[in-house]
Enzyme design. Structure first.
Site, short mmCIF file in Angstrom:
data_model
loop_
_atom_site.label_atom_id
_atom_site.label_comp_id
_atom_site.label_asym_id
_atom_site.label_seq_id
_atom_site.Cartn_x
_atom_site.Cartn_y
_atom_site.Cartn_z
N THR A 138 0.82 -1.21 0.00
CA THR A 138 0.00 0.00 0.00
C THR A 138 0.86 1.26 0.00
O THR A 138 2.01 1.25 0.48
CB THR A 138 -0.90 0.01 1.26
N ASP A 139 0.27 2.36 -0.48
CA ASP A 139 0.98 3.65 -0.41
C ASP A 139 1.03 4.18 1.03
O ASP A 139 1.79 5.10 1.34
CB ASP A 139 0.33 4.68 -1.35
N GLU A 140 0.21 3.58 1.93
CA GLU A 140 0.19 4.08 3.31
C GLU A 140 1.51 3.86 4.03
O GLU A 140 1.76 4.48 5.06
CB GLU A 140 -0.96 3.43 4.10
N TYR A 163 -2.00 -0.63 10.91
CA TYR A 163 -2.11 -1.30 9.61
C TYR A 163 -0.90 -1.00 8.73
O TYR A 163 -0.23 -1.90 8.22
CB TYR A 163 -3.40 -0.87 8.89
N LYS A 167 2.16 -3.38 7.26
CA LYS A 167 2.44 -3.55 5.82
C LYS A 167 3.89 -3.14 5.51
O LYS A 167 4.57 -3.79 4.71
CB LYS A 167 1.47 -2.71 4.98
P1 NAD Z 1 -9.60 -7.47 1.91
O1 NAD Z 1 -9.65 -7.18 3.36
O2 NAD Z 1 -10.79 -7.18 1.07
O3 NAD Z 1 -9.27 -9.01 1.67
C1 NAD Z 1 -8.25 -9.67 2.37
C2 NAD Z 1 -8.38 -11.17 2.12
O4 NAD Z 1 -7.31 -11.82 2.80
C3 NAD Z 1 -9.68 -11.77 2.65
O5 NAD Z 1 -10.26 -12.64 1.71
C4 NAD Z 1 -9.23 -12.54 3.88
O6 NAD Z 1 -10.02 -13.69 4.17
C5 NAD Z 1 -7.81 -12.93 3.51
N1 NAD Z 1 -6.96 -13.17 4.69
C6 NAD Z 1 -6.87 -12.37 5.79
N2 NAD Z 1 -6.02 -12.93 6.68
C7 NAD Z 1 -5.55 -14.07 6.11
C8 NAD Z 1 -4.64 -15.08 6.51
N3 NAD Z 1 -4.03 -15.02 7.70
N4 NAD Z 1 -4.38 -16.09 5.67
C9 NAD Z 1 -4.99 -16.18 4.47
N5 NAD Z 1 -5.89 -15.27 4.04
C10 NAD Z 1 -6.16 -14.23 4.85
O7 NAD Z 1 -8.31 -6.71 1.38
P2 NAD Z 1 -8.09 -5.99 -0.02
O8 NAD Z 1 -8.63 -4.62 0.05
O9 NAD Z 1 -8.49 -6.89 -1.10
O10 NAD Z 1 -6.49 -5.85 -0.01
C11 NAD Z 1 -5.67 -6.85 -0.58
C12 NAD Z 1 -4.22 -6.44 -0.41
O11 NAD Z 1 -4.00 -5.21 -1.08
C13 NAD Z 1 -3.80 -6.22 1.04
O12 NAD Z 1 -2.49 -6.67 1.18
C14 NAD Z 1 -3.84 -4.71 1.20
O13 NAD Z 1 -2.92 -4.30 2.18
C15 NAD Z 1 -3.44 -4.27 -0.18
N6 NAD Z 1 -3.95 -2.95 -0.60
C16 NAD Z 1 -5.27 -2.66 -0.53
C17 NAD Z 1 -5.74 -1.43 -1.00
C18 NAD Z 1 -7.21 -1.06 -0.98
O14 NAD Z 1 -7.55 0.09 -1.26
N7 NAD Z 1 -8.11 -1.97 -0.67
C19 NAD Z 1 -4.83 -0.50 -1.51
C20 NAD Z 1 -3.47 -0.82 -1.53
C21 NAD Z 1 -3.04 -2.06 -1.09
O1 DAU Z 2 -4.17 3.93 0.45
C1 DAU Z 2 -4.37 2.55 0.35
C2 DAU Z 2 -5.22 2.07 1.50
O2 DAU Z 2 -6.55 2.52 1.25
C3 DAU Z 2 -5.19 0.55 1.67
O3 DAU Z 2 -3.89 0.15 1.99
C4 DAU Z 2 -6.18 0.09 2.75
O4 DAU Z 2 -6.21 -1.32 2.80
C5 DAU Z 2 -7.55 0.61 2.38
O5 DAU Z 2 -8.49 0.26 3.38
C6 DAU Z 2 -7.53 2.13 2.20
O6 DAU Z 2 -7.25 2.78 3.47
P1 DAU Z 2 -8.01 4.12 3.90
O7 DAU Z 2 -7.90 4.28 5.35
O8 DAU Z 2 -7.59 5.27 3.05
O9 DAU Z 2 -9.50 3.72 3.44
P2 DAU Z 2 -10.93 3.91 4.14
O10 DAU Z 2 -11.93 3.48 3.11
O11 DAU Z 2 -11.00 3.27 5.47
O12 DAU Z 2 -11.02 5.47 4.31
C7 DAU Z 2 -10.83 6.36 3.22
C8 DAU Z 2 -10.91 7.76 3.76
O13 DAU Z 2 -12.25 8.04 4.16
C9 DAU Z 2 -10.06 8.00 4.99
O14 DAU Z 2 -9.52 9.31 4.91
C10 DAU Z 2 -11.04 7.89 6.15
C11 DAU Z 2 -12.33 8.39 5.55
N1 DAU Z 2 -13.59 7.79 6.04
C12 DAU Z 2 -13.71 6.45 6.06
C13 DAU Z 2 -14.89 5.86 6.48
C14 DAU Z 2 -15.03 4.34 6.51
C15 DAU Z 2 -14.63 8.61 6.42
O15 DAU Z 2 -14.53 9.85 6.37
N2 DAU Z 2 -15.81 8.03 6.84
C16 DAU Z 2 -15.97 6.68 6.89
O16 DAU Z 2 -17.06 6.20 7.31
#
Ligand code: NAD
Ligand code: DAU
Length: 354
Positions: A138-140, A163, A167
């Protein structure tokens, strides 16, 4: 022929991005895909329609922290590549309960690396050369930007939440397994994804579902925090490209050049809901400012020019096209998310560290 006669492990393949990757691989390549997923609350088999009859697909319920279980799967399937998407992914949950994040994101990645390395060392020279371990991050990990500038592949790590710290740690482990043991690893760091099959705890689906229910739309703080939105199918294409053509040992940033404030995102959703699911008042009237997230990063913005220049990737959706598709998807596919609510997921506030 893309991935002809190749077997790819996708960990976390029942989650939001993992399922998009699997749908993309099965639709557009010849790969045999093995989905390795512990099936936590975030997993959903409804996100993988049509896979049960697909001979190129197998599912293994498996935690990535369990070395013996993983060893068995490496021996059973003899994969050519691993895409590691298994993770605890929600920042708010990491504030209330960081332990699971340490386990899966750090210990799990370590265990997967160890078992991948053990297996890789048994391969022929030719197979070792071809093997890839792609870690999805992630970019975080880069922390928070001010009003200017972008995250590049050389930006220093400065994670702020449990989180993102977990990562960041996993990224370092992946790098170390390459430098120390020669395991052919690559890392991608991506901005916020959105699109179909997104679990309702995240901002965009959360707001759509609450908007459809006519409930208050909770914007954290002043709504001026900025995220850089990437349509999930563009991300799936980028990851496939990095797996195929990326240079071992490199990291690639993935982002859609779509910076928006959270308030702008929520207002856009409200305006789309006014068109496709009108209520008696405007959906914007539901916007409510609530207590901020502890340690809330101000701004993320990805410079994806390395990926664009070296591998020819381009995002196909911009925010306006992608959010329109996404809102319509949630309106049309209500059984998908209503089933999650029926399983007991409550769309309530978490992550206030109380
Ligand atoms: P998600 O939470 O939707 O899905 C995660 C999946 O991993 C689930 O199916 C869960 O059952 C599985 N999992 C969790 N713990 C596990 C374990 N111990 N063993 C095996 N499986 C397990 O997550 P996502 O949003 O699809 O993110 C996928 C990846 O991309 C993550 O590594 C996250 O950090 C990264 N990422 C997500 C975002 C985003 O915006 N969602 C952005 C950048 C990077
Ligand atoms: O940047 C990549 C990341 O983006 C991933 O690594 C994470 O897995 C993914 O969950 C996401 O993280 P964020 O914290 O940015 O996403 P989230 O959807 O939780 O929140 C997005 C923004 O919105 C954040 O600034 C918090 C705000 N927010 C979120 C929720 C759920 C609100 O204002 N209200 C809300 O109810």
């Amino acid at each position: 022929m893309r991935f002809k006669a190749s077997t790819i492990f996708v960990t976390g393949g029942a989650g939001f991005i993992g399922s998009a990757v699997i749908r993309h691989l099965l639709r557009n390549t010849h790969a045999r895909v093995v989905n390795i997923d512990k099936f936590t609350y975030a997993a959903n088999s409804d996100s993988l329609p049509g896979t049960t009859d697909n001979l190129n697909y197998a599912f293994e319920k498996q935690c990535i922290c369990d070395g013996a279980g993983l060893r068995h799967l490496f021996a059973k399937y003899q994969p050519d590549a691993v895409m590691n998407l298994a993770a605890e992914s929600h920042v708010d949950r990491s504030i209330d309960g960081p332990g699971e994040f340490i386990q899966t994101n750090i210990v799990g990645t370590f265990t997967l690396l160890q078992e991948a390395l053990r297996y890789w060392r048994t391969l022929s020279n030719e197979k070792r050369e071809q093997f890839r371990f792609l870690h999805i991050s992630t970019d975080e990990v880069f922390g928070s930007l001010g009003d200017d500038g972008f995250f590049t592949e050389t930006t220093a790590y400065a994670p702020n939440s449990p989180y993102s710290a977990s990562k960041a740690s996993s990224d370092h482990l992946v790098r170390a397994w390459r430098e120390t043991y020669d395991l052919p690893t690559l890392v991608t760091n991506c901005s916020n994804n959105y699109g179909p099959y997104h679990f309702p705890e995240k901002l965009i689906p959360h707001m759509i579902i609450k908007g459809l229910a006519g409930e208050p739309l909770p914007v954290y703080g002043d709504g001026k925090n900025i995220r850089d939105w990437l349509y999930v199918e563009d991300h799936a294409k980028a990851l496939t490209l990095v797996l195929e053509h990326g240079t071992v040992g490199e990291t690639y940033n993935v982002g859609g050049r779509n910076e928006r404030t959270n308030l702008h995102v929520v207002e856009s959703i409200c305006d789309l809901l006014d068109e496709v699911a009108p209520r008696s008042g405007a959906h914007r009237d539901l916007i409510t400012f609530v207590a901020d997230r502890p340690g809330h990063d101000h701004r993320y913005a990805i410079d994806a020019s390395k990926l664009e220049r070296e591998l020819g990737w381009q995002a196909e959706e911009n925010f306006e096209s992608g959010i329109g598709k996404t809102v319509r998807w949630y309106v049309d596919k209500q059984p998908w998310w209503r089933a999650i609510l029926e399983r007991g997921y409550a769309t309530k506030r978490v992550g206030l560290s109380q």
